[in-house]
Design a protein around this motif. Structure first.
Motif, mmCIF file in Angstrom:
data_model
loop_
_atom_site.group_PDB
_atom_site.id
_atom_site.type_symbol
_atom_site.label_atom_id
_atom_site.label_comp_id
_atom_site.label_asym_id
_atom_site.label_seq_id
_atom_site.Cartn_x
_atom_site.Cartn_y
_atom_site.Cartn_z
ATOM 1 N N SER A 40 -2.120 -7.739 4.859
ATOM 2 C CA SER A 40 -2.531 -7.130 3.588
ATOM 3 C C SER A 40 -3.484 -5.955 3.804
ATOM 4 C CB SER A 40 -3.158 -8.173 2.673
ATOM 5 O OG SER A 40 -4.342 -8.674 3.229
ATOM 6 N N CYS A 97 -0.974 -3.108 5.748
ATOM 7 C CA CYS A 97 0.308 -2.836 5.069
ATOM 8 C C CYS A 97 1.381 -2.281 6.005
ATOM 9 C CB CYS A 97 0.091 -1.905 3.887
ATOM 10 S SG CYS A 97 -1.100 -2.538 2.705
ATOM 11 N N GLU A 98 1.765 -0.996 5.801
ATOM 12 C CA GLU A 98 2.866 -0.406 6.579
ATOM 13 C C GLU A 98 2.517 -0.245 8.062
ATOM 14 O OE1 GLU A 98 1.591 1.978 4.003
ATOM 15 O OE2 GLU A 98 2.553 0.636 2.575
#
Length: 197
Positions: free
Chosen positions: A18, A21-22
């Motif tokens: 979280s 992310c990417e």
């Protein structure tokens, strides 16, 4: 790995997922056989944005963190798979620092992934080299000052160009006015001649 430790470790992976992310990839997700195994993750990290990260978008480190069944009591295995914007020597130094951090955290039985990522980002903020520039700035602040000076110089050049264009425009307007005045004067003379005849 007992259940409570496994829960802490998997919780760490979810926090990383979280937070990054990417930039985060859990390599276990690609396993054909869904057999439980310790975390094996890859992250694409750049400098902290609060410490000049936006000035160094070309600076990146691909960090791989592999753990064993005894993690976090056993050090995670860290490696830098790719890097850009720092020298080979700085990459090696960073890798050694990361290995030291994993050993220190393992001796306390603490999870280490987030700490490793934050260390990489701070290190990149401090050691990033400007993209395509031969001069090596000693700090983000020095680069910022140089960038400001370059922008100010560009602004001065642009102002001078605008001033020259305005002067040319005014000169052209004056020339047109003089020509128009001469034409009207000539027409009036011509009109006077016609009236005399």
């Amino acid at each position: 790995m007992d259940d409570s430790i496994k829960e802490v470790v998997e919780g760490e992976v979810e926090i990383m997922r979280s937070a990054y992310c990417e930039e985060f990839e859990d390599l276990r997700d690609g396993d054909v056989w869904k057999v439980s195994r310790p975390p094996d993750v890859r992250l694409s990290l750049g400098p902290n944005h609060s410490q000049g990260g936006t000035l160094h978008t070309h600076v990146k480190v691909i960090l791989r963190i592999r753990t064993t069944c005894n993690y976090p009591r056993e050090p995670a295995q860290v490696s830098i798979e790719k890097f850009s914007g720092i020298s080979d020597k700085e990459s090696e130094k960073l890798c050694q620092q990361l290995k030291g951090i994993t050993k220190r955290f393992a001796s306390d039985g603490m999870v280490v992934m987030l700490e490793l990522c934050q260390h990489v980002q701070n290190y990149l903020s401090e050691h990033a080299q400007p993209d395509g520039l031969e001069s090596n700035y000693e700090s983000v602040y020095a680069e910022m000052v140089a960038s400001q000076a370059a922008r100010q110089q560009a602004t001065e050049v642009a102002k001078e160009e605008v001033r020259k264009l305005q002067e040319q425009k005014q000169q052209l307007h004056r020339t047109n006015m003089i020509e128009e005045f001469a034409r009207v004067k000539e027409e009036l003379k011509e009109e006077e001649r016609r009236q005399r005849e």
